[in-house]
Design a protein around this motif. Structure first.
Motif, PDB file in Angstrom:
ATOM      1  N   ASP A   1      36.799 -59.751  52.009  1.00 19.06           N
ATOM      2  CA  ASP A   1      36.464 -60.751  53.030  1.00 19.06           C
ATOM      3  C   ASP A   1      36.997 -62.145  52.692  1.00 19.06           C
ATOM      4  O   ASP A   1      36.701 -63.108  53.393  1.00 19.06           O
ATOM      5  N   GLY A   2      37.768 -62.267  51.609  1.00 17.63           N
ATOM      6  CA  GLY A   2      38.437 -63.529  51.290  1.00 17.63           C
ATOM      7  C   GLY A   2      37.558 -64.604  50.674  1.00 17.63           C
ATOM      8  O   GLY A   2      37.874 -65.793  50.773  1.00 17.63           O
ATOM      9  N   TRP A   3      36.479 -64.230  50.006  1.00 16.13           N
ATOM     10  CA  TRP A   3      35.673 -65.226  49.281  1.00 16.13           C
ATOM     11  C   TRP A   3      36.515 -65.753  48.123  1.00 16.13           C
ATOM     12  O   TRP A   3      37.082 -64.988  47.351  1.00 16.13           O
TER      13      TRP A   3
ATOM     14  N   ALA B   1      26.964 -67.383  44.161  1.00 21.26           N
ATOM     15  CA  ALA B   1      27.157 -67.823  42.781  1.00 21.26           C
ATOM     16  C   ALA B   1      27.244 -66.620  41.860  1.00 21.26           C
ATOM     17  O   ALA B   1      26.524 -65.639  42.032  1.00 21.26           O
ATOM     18  N   LEU B   2      28.138 -66.740  40.875  1.00 21.82           N
ATOM     19  CA  LEU B   2      28.300 -65.736  39.824  1.00 21.82           C
ATOM     20  C   LEU B   2      28.086 -66.433  38.488  1.00 21.82           C
ATOM     21  O   LEU B   2      28.565 -67.547  38.292  1.00 21.82           O
TER      22      LEU B   2
ATOM     23  N   LYS C   1      26.058 -61.314  36.666  1.00 22.28           N
ATOM     24  CA  LYS C   1      25.393 -61.030  37.943  1.00 22.28           C
ATOM     25  C   LYS C   1      25.689 -62.134  38.947  1.00 22.28           C
ATOM     26  O   LYS C   1      26.088 -63.229  38.584  1.00 22.28           O
ATOM     27  N   TRP C   2      25.445 -61.862  40.216  1.00 23.28           N
ATOM     28  CA  TRP C   2      25.703 -62.815  41.294  1.00 23.28           C
ATOM     29  C   TRP C   2      24.530 -62.791  42.270  1.00 23.28           C
ATOM     30  O   TRP C   2      23.734 -61.866  42.282  1.00 23.28           O
TER      31      TRP C   2
ATOM     32  N   LEU D   1      32.028 -58.476  41.098  1.00 24.36           N
ATOM     33  CA  LEU D   1      31.477 -58.695  42.440  1.00 24.36           C
ATOM     34  C   LEU D   1      31.698 -57.471  43.313  1.00 24.36           C
ATOM     35  O   LEU D   1      32.601 -56.676  43.063  1.00 24.36           O
ATOM     36  N   PRO D   2      30.901 -57.324  44.380  1.00 27.20           N
ATOM     37  CA  PRO D   2      31.140 -56.207  45.303  1.00 27.20           C
ATOM     38  C   PRO D   2      32.540 -56.310  45.922  1.00 27.20           C
ATOM     39  O   PRO D   2      33.070 -57.407  46.097  1.00 27.20           O
ATOM     40  N   GLN D   3      33.103 -55.170  46.284  1.00 27.53           N
ATOM     41  CA  GLN D   3      34.460 -55.131  46.838  1.00 27.53           C
ATOM     42  C   GLN D   3      34.605 -56.003  48.083  1.00 27.53           C
ATOM     43  O   GLN D   3      35.645 -56.609  48.310  1.00 27.53           O
TER      44      GLN D   3
END
Length: 192
Positions: free
Chosen positions: A44-46, A13-14, A175-176, A37-39
């Motif tokens: 990874d296709g989220w 969740a973000l 944040k996430w 978000l992190p790279q």
């Protein structure tokens, strides 16, 4: 990708701030949610489950599991609650119309529930629940209603998604975090 033993491997969740588009890339060069978000989330296709427009903020879920994403966005499957500030005086008649359905230029728009939370000047604070997510659904619905005092269209000034199904986290803006396994289980147990 560091996950704790009790973290979901399927959902994160973000808390999306205003000013970010929900897309993998933007031809206009605007900031996207992936900038927050992190790279590896991008690599990874989220994918986001549903959308929030540029001016909206709040909870946005991501998954790599297409079936789970489809189940969470299928109309009638998952209730989402939004806190909104509307310019104009929202009357009981407006609320009744929103519950019954309001015809827009494109389609019929309605909500499951509306709870008046307060007022400030010529603004009304509401909590609105929907179980489908048409494009700019809440903004278009209230924009189709008129303020009785000024005969102008109501306008959603602020829109924040505060919950998706049973998931109502307290995450700082921008944040996430992963959902916990317990949060994931609660969220998906009532889906068809």
């Amino acid at each position: 990708m560091n996950t704790a033993a009790n973290d979901s491997r399927k959902l994160l969740a973000l808390n999306k701030p205003k000013g970010y588009v929900v897309t993998r890339s933007d031809e206009l060069g605007r900031k996207t949610v992936y900038d927050l978000l992190p790279q590896w989330v991008f690599n990874d296709g989220w994918m986001p489950i549903g959308r929030l427009d540029l001016e909206s903020k709040g909870i946005l879920l991501f998954t790599t599991n297409g079936k789970m994403g489809e189940r969470l966005t299928r109309p009638g499957n998952c209730i989402k609650v939004y806190e909104i500030w509307v310019r104009g005086h929202v009357t009981d008649e407006h609320i009744a119309a929103a519950l019954k359905g309001v015809e827009s230029r494109e389609d019929m728009l309605k909500v499951l529930s509306v709870e008046r939370k307060g007022t400030g000047g010529a603004k009304t604070k509401l909590w609105v629940a929907i179980d489908e997510g048409k494009n700019r659904h809440i903004r278009r619905l209230f924009g189709a209603l008129k303020d009785p005092k000024f005969a102008t269209a109501l306008k959603v000034l602020k829109l924040t998604r505060i919950s998706i199904g049973s998931f109502r986290p307290n995450i700082e803006s921008g944040k996430w975090r992963y959902l916990s396994l317990a949060e994931e289980t609660m969220l998906i147990k009532n889906l068809s």
